[in-house]
Design a protein around this motif. Structure first.
Motif, PDB file in Angstrom:
ATOM      1  N   ALA A 363      14.118   8.193   1.900  1.00  0.00           N
ATOM      2  CA  ALA A 363      15.440   8.486   1.352  1.00  0.00           C
ATOM      3  C   ALA A 363      15.363   8.730  -0.159  1.00  0.00           C
ATOM      4  O   ALA A 363      16.046   9.623  -0.701  1.00  0.00           O
ATOM      5  CB  ALA A 363      16.394   7.331   1.657  1.00  0.00           C
ATOM      6  N   LEU A 364      14.545   7.951  -0.860  1.00  0.00           N
ATOM      7  CA  LEU A 364      14.403   8.141  -2.299  1.00  0.00           C
ATOM      8  C   LEU A 364      13.731   9.480  -2.632  1.00  0.00           C
ATOM      9  O   LEU A 364      14.131  10.176  -3.561  1.00  0.00           O
ATOM     10  CB  LEU A 364      13.588   6.982  -2.901  1.00  0.00           C
ATOM     11  N   TRP A 365      12.733   9.843  -1.857  1.00  0.00           N
ATOM     12  CA  TRP A 365      11.987  11.081  -2.125  1.00  0.00           C
ATOM     13  C   TRP A 365      12.842  12.316  -1.864  1.00  0.00           C
ATOM     14  O   TRP A 365      12.579  13.390  -2.403  1.00  0.00           O
ATOM     15  CB  TRP A 365      10.728  11.108  -1.273  1.00  0.00           C
ATOM     16  N   ALA A 366      13.888  12.175  -1.076  1.00  0.00           N
ATOM     17  CA  ALA A 366      14.728  13.324  -0.716  1.00  0.00           C
ATOM     18  C   ALA A 366      15.711  13.696  -1.821  1.00  0.00           C
ATOM     19  O   ALA A 366      16.379  14.735  -1.727  1.00  0.00           O
ATOM     20  CB  ALA A 366      15.504  13.022   0.572  1.00  0.00           C
ATOM     21  N   GLY A 370      15.812   9.901  -6.918  1.00  0.00           N
ATOM     22  CA  GLY A 370      14.865   9.042  -6.219  1.00  0.00           C
ATOM     23  C   GLY A 370      13.425   9.398  -6.558  1.00  0.00           C
ATOM     24  O   GLY A 370      12.571   8.521  -6.735  1.00  0.00           O
ATOM     25  N   GLN A 371      13.148  10.751  -6.686  1.00  0.00           N
ATOM     26  CA  GLN A 371      11.790  11.166  -7.037  1.00  0.00           C
ATOM     27  C   GLN A 371      11.410  10.672  -8.425  1.00  0.00           C
ATOM     28  O   GLN A 371      10.282  10.230  -8.659  1.00  0.00           O
ATOM     29  CB  GLN A 371      11.703  12.696  -6.966  1.00  0.00           C
ATOM     30  N   ALA A 372      12.397  10.756  -9.340  1.00  0.00           N
ATOM     31  CA  ALA A 372      12.132  10.279 -10.701  1.00  0.00           C
ATOM     32  C   ALA A 372      11.850   8.783 -10.719  1.00  0.00           C
ATOM     33  O   ALA A 372      10.959   8.294 -11.422  1.00  0.00           O
ATOM     34  CB  ALA A 372      13.324  10.608 -11.602  1.00  0.00           C
ATOM     35  N   LEU A 373      12.613   8.043  -9.910  1.00  0.00           N
ATOM     36  CA  LEU A 373      12.415   6.596  -9.844  1.00  0.00           C
ATOM     37  C   LEU A 373      11.044   6.253  -9.263  1.00  0.00           C
ATOM     38  O   LEU A 373      10.340   5.380  -9.787  1.00  0.00           O
ATOM     39  CB  LEU A 373      13.519   5.965  -8.990  1.00  0.00           C
ATOM     40  N   LEU A 374      10.638   6.978  -8.211  1.00  0.00           N
ATOM     41  CA  LEU A 374       9.333   6.727  -7.600  1.00  0.00           C
ATOM     42  C   LEU A 374       8.201   7.070  -8.570  1.00  0.00           C
ATOM     43  O   LEU A 374       7.182   6.367  -8.627  1.00  0.00           O
ATOM     44  CB  LEU A 374       9.188   7.524  -6.305  1.00  0.00           C
TER      45      LEU A 374
END
Length: 393
Positions: A363-366, A370-374
């Motif tokens: 869900a984060l990668w989508a 979320g990508q920035a957080l990862l």
């Protein structure tokens, strides 16, 4: 007939049978306090009830020798069957004076249907699952007589204790506050350990008044709980429980005799005396009911007619009437541990957590955020790993 051992038993390992140190006591519940695995238990207990049988089994003796009839076939008592089904030999010798003669620790031997200690050899009846099944069948055929006696005792108790049962006359004053609270009454009866464990969430949430009936106080302490009140004749409760700070209510006879009072007072505890017929679990329930408990949860108490008869006491009819008197307040916790058992294994819980974690990562990668957080978490992880490598180098 008095017996006397004329010599110390030999310890010849070549002799056939089961060898072990002997532990003897006329009271089975006293014997189980010191009985060790591998001992030969010698008791004098006619019609062994199920609770006593299971208590002996829990101690793990090599054999049980009974100086009385393990079952008289008057009613289907379940104690002998519990012992034999556990693989423990049970021998009835019906010998007066046997228990008083034997000293704890003396070596004994059980060879088929013969009990040998020194010069003493006693031949008896060795029980098997088949013989006990036949005895129980005979007992059920004569159950009508026991039911008639039970009914007669019930009417007698109702006549003697009608003021206590219906009007609460004779209930003593106690300091423990039970009004508008739940009361948990614990007796060392059937499945009490499992049921106490199953009730942990209930105890934590509702915080009921914890009432131990004699040894039930020790059962509470073994479960990590502190009894608020101890009720009974004080013959099977430990000194540690009596001095734990719980209020002590000594069950006395109707004529005022209270054998448990001297023991309690010798420990520096001032008891409350409750004179009543019947059993200690009865007066515990009557106390809780009369003092305003909104719910009474019973653990290990006697609930069925078979259990009343299995106890082997005419006074058990009082328990039947007490349950009628308490009525809808009473909830029997017997078997609650078998009613529900979690079917979710720890491995399944770990698998579920991993699936949830995977779904969260997807869900984060989508999303851009979320990508920035990862990526930020990944960078921090790289910094931490580099720091660890540097320290190791």
């Amino acid at each position: 007939m008095a017996l006397r051992l004329t010599r110390e038993p030999t310890r010849d390992p070549d002799l056939p049978g089961i060898h072990g140190p002997v532990r003897a006591d006329r009271r089975t519940k006293d014997l189980t306090k010191r009985l060790q695995p591998g001992d030969i238990a010698v008791i004098d207990h006619q019609d062994i009830d199920r609770v006593s049988g299971e208590a002996l089994v829990a101690c793990g003796p090599a054999a049980v020798v009974n100086a009385a009839e393990s079952t008289s076939r008057r009613y289907p008592n379940a104690g002998p069957t519990a012992i034999v089904e556990a693989g423990i030999p049970l021998l009835d010798v019906q010998h007066d004076g046997l228990v008083a003669t034997l000293k704890d620790g003396v070596r004994g031997r059980l060879d088929e249907d013969t009990f040998v200690v020194g010069d003493l050899e006693i031949t008896g009846v060795r029980h098997t699952e088949e013989s006990l099944a036949a005895d129980m069948s005979t007992a059920r055929e004569g159950l009508g007589e026991q039911l008639e006696a039970f009914a007669a005792n019930t009417m007698e108790y109702m006549t003697k204790e009608r003021e206590l049962l219906f009007d609460g006359v004779g209930i003593p004053d106690v300091r423990t506050e039970l009004a508008d609270r739940h009361a948990l009454v614990v007796v060392r009866g059937y499945h009490y350990k499992d049921d106490l464990a199953a009730l942990r969430h209930y105890i934590r949430e509702y915080k009921p008044v914890l009432i131990g009936v004699d040894g039930g106080a020790d059962a509470l302490m073994e479960a990590g709980l502190s009894p608020d009140m101890i009720v009974g004749d004080m013959d099977s409760v430990s000194d540690a429980a009596l001095t734990s700070g719980a209020e002590v209510v000594v069950h006395a006879y109707r004529d005022g005799r209270a054998p448990g009072v001297p023991r309690v007072e010798a420990l520096g505890v001032e008891p409350v005396v409750f004179s009543a017929a019947g059993t200690s679990e009865d007066i515990a329930m009557l106390l809780a009911d009369d003092l305003g408990a909104t719910l009474i949860v019973a653990v290990g108490t006697h609930a069925t007619l078979v259990e009343f008869l299995d106890k082997g006491r005419a006074g058990m009819s009082s328990t039947f009437l007490t349950r009628l008197r308490v009525g809808s307040k009473l909830i029997d916790a017997k078997g609650v541990s078998r009613l529900y058992r979690s079917r979710i294994s720890p491995l399944e819980i770990i698998g579920l957590l991993l699936v949830c974690l995977g779904a969260l990562l997807v869900a984060l990668w989508a999303t851009p955020t979320g990508q920035a957080l990862l990526q930020l978490v990944g960078a921090r992880w790289d910094d931490l790993w580099a720091l660890v490598e540097g320290m190791v180098t």
